[in-house]
Every structure is written in C-alpha cells, then in structure tokens.
Design a protein around this motif. Structure first.
Motif, PDB file in Angstrom:
ATOM      1  N   GLN A 146       0.678  -1.244  -0.222  1.00 39.16           N
ATOM      2  CA  GLN A 146       0.013  -0.017   0.126  1.00 39.16           C
ATOM      3  C   GLN A 146       0.758   1.423   0.174  1.00 39.16           C
ATOM      4  OE1 GLN A 146      -2.388   0.054   3.591  1.00 39.16           O
ATOM      5  NE2 GLN A 146      -3.254  -1.984   3.411  1.00 39.16           N
ATOM      6  N   PHE A 147       0.310   2.317  -0.759  1.00 38.61           N
ATOM      7  CA  PHE A 147       0.840   3.529  -0.229  1.00 38.61           C
ATOM      8  C   PHE A 147       0.005   4.496   0.530  1.00 38.61           C
ATOM      9  CE2 PHE A 147       2.734   2.956  -4.601  1.00 38.61           C
ATOM     10  CZ  PHE A 147       4.005   3.147  -4.433  1.00 38.61           C
ATOM     11  N   ILE A 148       0.591   4.814   1.467  1.00 36.11           N
ATOM     12  CA  ILE A 148      -0.113   5.536   2.649  1.00 36.11           C
ATOM     13  C   ILE A 148       0.514   6.815   2.917  1.00 36.11           C
ATOM     14  CG2 ILE A 148      -0.700   5.408   5.191  1.00 36.11           C
ATOM     15  CD1 ILE A 148      -0.806   2.338   4.578  1.00 36.11           C
ATOM     16  N   ARG A 149      -0.376   7.898   2.886  1.00 35.71           N
ATOM     17  CA  ARG A 149       0.039   9.203   3.553  1.00 35.71           C
ATOM     18  C   ARG A 149       0.118   9.143   5.163  1.00 35.71           C
ATOM     19  NH1 ARG A 149      -3.370  13.530   1.155  1.00 35.71           N
ATOM     20  NH2 ARG A 149      -5.029  12.899   2.711  1.00 35.71           N
ATOM     21  N   VAL A 150       1.291   9.517   5.386  1.00 32.08           N
ATOM     22  CA  VAL A 150       1.361   9.293   7.023  1.00 32.08           C
ATOM     23  C   VAL A 150       1.600  10.862   7.708  1.00 32.08           C
ATOM     24  CG1 VAL A 150       2.810   8.505   9.122  1.00 32.08           C
ATOM     25  CG2 VAL A 150       2.617   7.140   7.271  1.00 32.08           C
ATOM     26  N   ARG A 151       0.675  11.208   8.104  1.00 35.16           N
ATOM     27  CA  ARG A 151       0.533  12.782   8.594  1.00 35.16           C
ATOM     28  C   ARG A 151       1.046  12.857   9.850  1.00 35.16           C
ATOM     29  NH1 ARG A 151      -4.571  13.951   6.695  1.00 35.16           N
ATOM     30  NH2 ARG A 151      -4.620  14.797   4.557  1.00 35.16           N
ATOM     31  N   GLY A 152       0.905  11.866  10.829  1.00 37.97           N
ATOM     32  CA  GLY A 152       1.078  11.842  12.208  1.00 37.97           C
ATOM     33  C   GLY A 152       0.843  10.463  12.706  1.00 37.97           C
ATOM     34  N   LEU A 153       1.098  10.096  13.937  1.00 36.57           N
ATOM     35  CA  LEU A 153       0.618   9.018  14.578  1.00 36.57           C
ATOM     36  C   LEU A 153      -0.991   8.977  14.515  1.00 36.57           C
ATOM     37  CD1 LEU A 153       1.699   6.725  16.528  1.00 36.57           C
ATOM     38  CD2 LEU A 153       0.887   8.243  18.499  1.00 36.57           C
ATOM     39  N   GLY A 154      -1.294   7.799  13.882  1.00 37.40           N
ATOM     40  CA  GLY A 154      -2.727   7.418  13.851  1.00 37.40           C
ATOM     41  C   GLY A 154      -3.295   8.269  12.669  1.00 37.40           C
ATOM     42  N   ASP A 155      -2.589   9.107  11.755  1.00 37.70           N
ATOM     43  CA  ASP A 155      -3.104   9.797  11.004  1.00 37.70           C
ATOM     44  C   ASP A 155      -2.705   9.167   9.665  1.00 37.70           C
ATOM     45  OD1 ASP A 155      -4.158  11.620   9.231  1.00 37.70           O
ATOM     46  OD2 ASP A 155      -3.601  13.277  10.210  1.00 37.70           O
ATOM     47  N   ASN A 211      -4.046   5.822 -11.256  1.00 33.68           N
ATOM     48  CA  ASN A 211      -4.263   5.841  -9.701  1.00 33.68           C
ATOM     49  C   ASN A 211      -2.874   5.122  -9.171  1.00 33.68           C
ATOM     50  OD1 ASN A 211      -4.526   2.963  -9.894  1.00 33.68           O
ATOM     51  ND2 ASN A 211      -6.688   3.250  -9.933  1.00 33.68           N
ATOM     52  N   LEU A 212      -2.786   4.788  -7.912  1.00 34.18           N
ATOM     53  CA  LEU A 212      -1.927   4.101  -7.168  1.00 34.18           C
ATOM     54  C   LEU A 212      -2.102   2.624  -6.864  1.00 34.18           C
ATOM     55  CD1 LEU A 212      -0.570   7.258  -4.840  1.00 34.18           C
ATOM     56  CD2 LEU A 212       0.219   6.715  -7.161  1.00 34.18           C
ATOM     57  N   ASP A 213      -2.847   2.218  -7.501  1.00 35.75           N
ATOM     58  CA  ASP A 213      -3.605   0.826  -7.305  1.00 35.75           C
ATOM     59  C   ASP A 213      -2.350  -0.297  -8.024  1.00 35.75           C
ATOM     60  OD1 ASP A 213      -5.297   1.331  -5.427  1.00 35.75           O
ATOM     61  OD2 ASP A 213      -6.847   1.010  -6.795  1.00 35.75           O
ATOM     62  N   MET A 214      -2.106  -1.391  -7.491  1.00 38.16           N
ATOM     63  CA  MET A 214      -1.014  -2.147  -8.135  1.00 38.16           C
ATOM     64  C   MET A 214      -1.764  -3.656  -8.310  1.00 38.16           C
ATOM     65  SD  MET A 214       1.820  -0.967  -5.265  1.00 38.16           S
ATOM     66  CE  MET A 214       0.757  -0.410  -4.204  1.00 38.16           C
ATOM     67  N   SER A 215      -1.159  -4.508  -8.733  1.00 31.76           N
ATOM     68  CA  SER A 215      -1.742  -5.882  -9.019  1.00 31.76           C
ATOM     69  C   SER A 215      -0.248  -6.636  -9.091  1.00 31.76           C
ATOM     70  CB  SER A 215      -2.634  -5.916 -10.227  1.00 31.76           C
ATOM     71  OG  SER A 215      -2.911  -7.312 -10.671  1.00 31.76           O
ATOM     72  N   ALA A 254       7.193   2.779 -10.450  1.00 26.86           N
ATOM     73  CA  ALA A 254       6.195   3.587 -11.373  1.00 26.86           C
ATOM     74  C   ALA A 254       5.095   4.424 -10.555  1.00 26.86           C
ATOM     75  CB  ALA A 254       5.795   2.729 -12.618  1.00 26.86           C
ATOM     76  N   LYS A 255       4.694   3.720  -9.773  1.00 24.30           N
ATOM     77  CA  LYS A 255       3.693   4.067  -8.751  1.00 24.30           C
ATOM     78  C   LYS A 255       4.264   5.133  -7.708  1.00 24.30           C
ATOM     79  CE  LYS A 255       0.292   1.799 -10.647  1.00 24.30           C
ATOM     80  NZ  LYS A 255      -1.270   2.341 -11.157  1.00 24.30           N
ATOM     81  N   ALA A 256       5.225   4.591  -7.171  1.00 24.18           N
ATOM     82  CA  ALA A 256       5.861   5.805  -6.248  1.00 24.18           C
ATOM     83  C   ALA A 256       6.368   6.944  -6.976  1.00 24.18           C
ATOM     84  CB  ALA A 256       7.550   5.185  -5.778  1.00 24.18           C
ATOM     85  N   ASP A 257       6.662   7.032  -8.367  1.00 17.37           N
ATOM     86  CA  ASP A 257       6.841   8.076  -9.138  1.00 17.37           C
ATOM     87  C   ASP A 257       5.626   8.925  -9.068  1.00 17.37           C
ATOM     88  OD1 ASP A 257       8.378   9.628 -11.134  1.00 17.37           O
ATOM     89  OD2 ASP A 257       7.119   8.911 -12.534  1.00 17.37           O
ATOM     90  N   VAL A 291      14.017   6.839  -8.086  1.00 16.31           N
ATOM     91  CA  VAL A 291      12.506   7.757  -8.260  1.00 16.31           C
ATOM     92  C   VAL A 291      12.708   8.822  -7.143  1.00 16.31           C
ATOM     93  CG1 VAL A 291      10.163   7.661  -7.801  1.00 16.31           C
ATOM     94  CG2 VAL A 291      11.264   5.738  -8.797  1.00 16.31           C
ATOM     95  N   ALA A 292      13.022   8.573  -5.713  1.00 16.85           N
ATOM     96  CA  ALA A 292      12.883   9.563  -4.813  1.00 16.85           C
ATOM     97  C   ALA A 292      13.972  10.788  -5.312  1.00 16.85           C
ATOM     98  CB  ALA A 292      13.286   9.097  -3.583  1.00 16.85           C
TER      99      ALA A 292
END
Ligand code: KG4
Ligand code: ZN
Length: 362
Positions: A146-155, A211-215, A254-257, A291-292
């Motif tokens: 998964q790609f997850i945006r981590v804004r803070g603890l629990g967010d 989108n950022l989905d993968m398979s 590619a999705k990270a990009d 990529v980064a």
C-alpha cells in the motif's frame, strides 16, 4: 510523559520477537531485541502454517520475552508499559503474544498497549532515523502492499493498494514454483543476482491506470506459464527470478513516481519511506531511491532487520501511543483483530480486496 520505556512483543506471523525500546523526547533507543524465527518449522510446507506458528509462539514466547527483558538490564517494574501486536495477522499467533503481554501488564500493574502490526511497520524507520512526519509510506510486506500518507501518529490515508496479491506474496509464490525454498523473497533476490532481467517479458499491470493501485497476481500466472512451457536450467531460473524482480521493482517505482509527482496534492513531505519485508530487497530499494532522487525527495528505509517482522517497531508504536495518551480504554479487554486496516474508513468504503464478512483487509 517525555520519556517512556516499553516492552514490545510481536507474534503475528512466523517470528517470535520481543524488544525493549526507550522513547525520549521523540528519539528512540533500542535497549534490547530478541527474535526467534520459525523458518525451519514451516520450510517443509513452503509457507507459514498457522497452526504450527501458533504452537511455536506458545512454546517460546515467555523465554523470548524474558531474554529481551534481561538483555535490557531492566526489571518489569522499571518498564512503563507492555505493547503487543494485536492484529492484523494469523490470529492464533496474535493471541499468544497479546495474552503474554496482557498477563505481564496485569501482573506488574502497567498499561497494556494493543498495537496494529501495520502501524509498527509504518513507524519502523523512526527507530533509527530522524524521520519526521509527514511522509509518504510504501508498505510492502507478505500480506500488504500500500501507499499511505502518514501525517502523524494514527493519521493514515490509504492512497493506493494492491488489488490482489501483495508484493511479498508474489515473491513467495515464485520461490514455491521454482522450489527455491522459504521464505521466498530472499531466495528470489539471491537467484536474481546471476540472472538476466531482460530475458523474460513479464506483465507490469495497472501502469496505465491513473491511480496508485497495484496488482501482482498476473505476474505469478505469467511465471507459472513459462515454467510449464519450458524446462528451466539453473541459468533459466536465475533469469526468471531477475525478470520477475525487475517487474515488481518497475511496478513499485512507477507508482512511487506517480505518488511523488502528486506530492503537493498529498502533502506527504519530501520523504519516501519504504517499510515491510520486501523493503529488504536491494534492487527494489535502488529503484525507489532513483525515483525519490528524481523528485528531490529522500528515500528512507529501515535497516534490514527492521524491514522484516520485529518487536522493536511494536515497542516504538506502543511508546508513541502511550506518550500521545492514545491507548484504548479497557485495553486489557482488547480483542485480537485478524484484520485491522491502517486507514479503516477507506478500507470500509472501498475494500480493494478481502472485503466481506471478515471485514476489509486493506
Ligand atoms: O514484513 P514481513 O516480515 O511480514 C509480513 O508482515 O508480511 O514480510 C515478509 C515478506 C515475505 O513475503 C518475504 O518473502 C518478503 O517479505 N521478503 C522479501 C525479501 N525479504 C523478505 N522480498 C523480496 N526480497 C527480499 N530480500
Ligand atoms: Zn510484517
């Protein structure tokens, strides 16, 4: 509470692990960590057998915890709380670790902190690096991608996910097809070192989707067809491993990009964090690093032993939760959760896979 010391316990899959971590002014120090792998017990079956895992955890959990405590030089009285993985994972194993943790917390009259295993992975880079929030997380393990945006603890906001197999699962399946042994990821990586990544043309699904989905399920099927159609010698197997690893690395990068291109929109900081067992793969790390850099971002990856399952990340997540005062009421009554998505709202609204009666998986 600016300074807490937590005993963490991890038993959600095939590692029985315990660690003591001190969190002082936001900086983590690992005082001790012990991990006992069950690889040998599962190897004859080519994968983790839940029943065997649960029994093996039950056999050694108390000794592993005792070793971590004694290595830390602290007594239970000197610990501020006990954290244990309480899901998601193989439920028998999760219950063993959670009950061990609860019993110790109860006996020592300390808080028990139920930890989401995925939150452990999500915070794992913070064990060793100054990895401030927010960041963009690529969580790639045996059960999750998964790609997850981590804004803070629990967010946590899920930005994209695999719609079928996880990347680690894909590695494990190829290793099984080629009888390379278990666990599959490291075996495929090793074989790929002498292989030609251009020899086999393998699919890179969903790259055309905006989108950022993968398979990854189709990749395994394509590899199975090749193995059926031709008898692969040693070199052929190495070439297939290299081609397969390259396909996974291409899909992830590619999705990270794309995720980093939408950086302003996602507000994830100029940090790309990769965590979970597959983050141990050096070809994948190198691809993500490229990529980064192209986006002026930094790639942050935990040291190898903290990519795969470990208890230090569970202790850290417990410590951060305790410092934030974010521990459930009646934590001793917390029931183990076989499924526990990080972004629960998104998983319920849009279960990419594994929905149904047992609840959303991702
Ligand atoms: O995070 P983890 O230890 O357990 C889960 O929470 O799933 O990840 C285990 C997964 C397995 O699928 C394993 O094959 C994969 O991570 N893995 C790797 C490597 N080391 C472990 N995959 C690719 N390359 C590696 N070097
Ligand atoms: Zn894990």
């Amino acid at each position: 509470m600016a300074d807490v010391t937590i005993l963490g316990i991890e038993t959600s899959c095939d590692e029985t692990a315990a660690a003591v971590v001190r969190l002082k002014n936001g900086k983590a120090t690992i005082l001790s960590e012990t991990v006992r792998s069950q690889v040998e017990a599962h190897a004859p079956y080519g994968g983790v057998v839940p029943e065997i895992a649960a029994r093996a955890h039950a056999d050694i959990a108390d000794r592993v915890v005792e070793a971590a405590l004694s290595d830390s030089g602290l007594t239970l009285d000197e610990i501020d709380g006990v954290a244990a993985t309480s899901g998601p994972g193989l439920i028998g194993g999760v219950m063993v670790g959670m009950m061990t943790g609860k019993a110790m917390a109860l006996a020592a009259d300390k808080p028990f902190i139920p930890v989401n295993h995925l939150e452990g992975h999500a915070l794992s880079p913070r064990l060793a690096t100054d990895c401030a929030f927010p960041y963009l997380l690529l969580l790639v393990s045996g059960g999750h991608c998964q790609f997850i945006r981590v804004r803070g603890l629990g967010d946590y906001t899920r930005l994209g996910t695999t719609i079928d197999d996880a990347a680690g699962e894909a590695f494990d399946k190829l290793a099984k097809l080629l009888a390379l042994g278990f666990p599959g990821g490291p075996a495929v990586e090793e074989a790929a070192k002498t292989g030609d990544p251009a020899r086999f043309k393998l699919p890179r699904p969903l790259l055309d989707r905006p989108n950022l989905d993968m398979s990854f399920a189709g990749l395994k099927t394509a590899a199975a067809r090749i193995i059926e159609a031709e008898t692969l010698d040693q070199q052929g197997k190495a070439d297939l491993c290299a081609s397969y690893q390259a396909a996974i690395a291409d899909c992830l990068s590619a999705k990270a990009d794309r995720a980093l291109a939408g950086y302003d929109a996602v507000g994830a900081g100029k940090r790309l964090v990769v965590a979970g067992g597959v983050a141990a793969n050096s070809a994948i790390r190198a691809a993500l690093d490229g990529v980064a850099q192209a986006h002026g971002a930094v790639l942050i990856a935990p040291p190898l032993r903290h990519c795969t399952d470990n208890a230090a990340m569970i202790a850290l997540a417990g410590a951060e939760r305790l410092v934030a005062g974010d521990v459930p009421d009646e934590a001793l009554g917390f029931a183990a959760r076989p499924r526990w998505p990080l972004d629960e709202a998104r998983a319920l609204a849009d279960p990419a896979y594994g929905g149904g009666k047992r609840g959303a998986k991702a």
